[in-house]
Design a protein around this motif. Sequence first.
Motif, PDB file in Angstrom:
ATOM      1  N   ALA A 148       0.831  -1.203   0.000  1.00  0.00           N
ATOM      2  CA  ALA A 148       0.000   0.000   0.000  1.00  0.00           C
ATOM      3  C   ALA A 148       0.871   1.260   0.000  1.00  0.00           C
ATOM      4  N   ALA A 149       1.923   1.242   0.808  1.00  0.00           N
ATOM      5  CA  ALA A 149       2.836   2.397   0.848  1.00  0.00           C
ATOM      6  C   ALA A 149       3.554   2.565  -0.490  1.00  0.00           C
ATOM      7  N   SER A 150       3.932   1.463  -1.106  1.00  0.00           N
ATOM      8  CA  SER A 150       4.589   1.519  -2.417  1.00  0.00           C
ATOM      9  C   SER A 150       3.646   2.079  -3.479  1.00  0.00           C
TER      10      SER A 150
ATOM     11  N   PRO B 148      -3.501  10.287 -14.734  1.00  0.00           N
ATOM     12  CA  PRO B 148      -4.284   9.035 -14.683  1.00  0.00           C
ATOM     13  C   PRO B 148      -3.539   7.921 -13.943  1.00  0.00           C
ATOM     14  N   PHE B 149      -2.235   7.829 -14.174  1.00  0.00           N
ATOM     15  CA  PHE B 149      -1.420   6.833 -13.462  1.00  0.00           C
ATOM     16  C   PHE B 149      -1.420   7.139 -11.967  1.00  0.00           C
ATOM     17  N   GLY B 150      -1.242   8.403 -11.616  1.00  0.00           N
ATOM     18  CA  GLY B 150      -1.247   8.790 -10.204  1.00  0.00           C
ATOM     19  C   GLY B 150      -2.570   8.490  -9.533  1.00  0.00           C
ATOM     20  N   LEU B 151      -3.662   8.719 -10.241  1.00  0.00           N
ATOM     21  CA  LEU B 151      -4.983   8.464  -9.680  1.00  0.00           C
ATOM     22  C   LEU B 151      -5.225   6.970  -9.466  1.00  0.00           C
TER      23      LEU B 151
ATOM     24  N   VAL C 182      -7.063   0.406  -1.760  1.00  0.00           N
ATOM     25  CA  VAL C 182      -7.505  -0.991  -1.818  1.00  0.00           C
ATOM     26  C   VAL C 182      -6.561  -1.880  -1.002  1.00  0.00           C
ATOM     27  N   ALA C 183      -5.267  -1.682  -1.179  1.00  0.00           N
ATOM     28  CA  ALA C 183      -4.286  -2.484  -0.440  1.00  0.00           C
ATOM     29  C   ALA C 183      -4.337  -2.186   1.054  1.00  0.00           C
ATOM     30  N   LEU C 184      -4.546  -0.931   1.400  1.00  0.00           N
ATOM     31  CA  LEU C 184      -4.658  -0.581   2.820  1.00  0.00           C
ATOM     32  C   LEU C 184      -5.873  -1.252   3.439  1.00  0.00           C
ATOM     33  N   ARG C 185      -6.979  -1.298   2.724  1.00  0.00           N
ATOM     34  CA  ARG C 185      -8.166  -1.994   3.223  1.00  0.00           C
ATOM     35  C   ARG C 185      -7.899  -3.483   3.370  1.00  0.00           C
ATOM     36  N   ARG C 186      -7.193  -4.071   2.382  1.00  0.00           N
ATOM     37  CA  ARG C 186      -6.853  -5.489   2.475  1.00  0.00           C
ATOM     38  C   ARG C 186      -5.992  -5.758   3.702  1.00  0.00           C
ATOM     39  N   TRP C 187      -5.062  -4.864   4.004  1.00  0.00           N
ATOM     40  CA  TRP C 187      -4.219  -5.025   5.186  1.00  0.00           C
ATOM     41  C   TRP C 187      -5.074  -4.927   6.451  1.00  0.00           C
TER      42      TRP C 187
ATOM     43  N   ALA D 290      -3.231   5.722  -6.561  1.00  0.00           N
ATOM     44  CA  ALA D 290      -3.828   6.146  -5.285  1.00  0.00           C
ATOM     45  C   ALA D 290      -4.983   5.216  -4.912  1.00  0.00           C
ATOM     46  N   ILE D 291      -5.781   4.838  -5.891  1.00  0.00           N
ATOM     47  CA  ILE D 291      -6.879   3.900  -5.628  1.00  0.00           C
ATOM     48  C   ILE D 291      -6.321   2.555  -5.184  1.00  0.00           C
TER      49      ILE D 291
END
Length: 71
Positions: free
Chosen positions: A33-35, A50-53, A61-66, A56-57
């Motif tokens: 998530a940090a990466s 678009p890549f940055g957005l 998502v990864a933070l929620r999975r963690w 960020a999503i």
Amino acid sequence: MDALTLFGLFAVTAMLVCYALEDRSHWFVLLFAASCALGSAYGFLQGAWPFGLVEAIWAFVALRRWWIRPR
């Protein structure tokens, strides 16, 4: 290579490594998530919003999975 390109290379490499190691520990999910957040910053800094957005999503998502993953 300039500093911004090196930063982007680091962010994407960290994403790849952390993604590959996610099954070993829940901490790799958090590092992924940090990466993704670093990758998002890189995208915005280089002007590819678009890549940055999308990165960020992915970070959220990864933070929620963690957060919901059993420890």
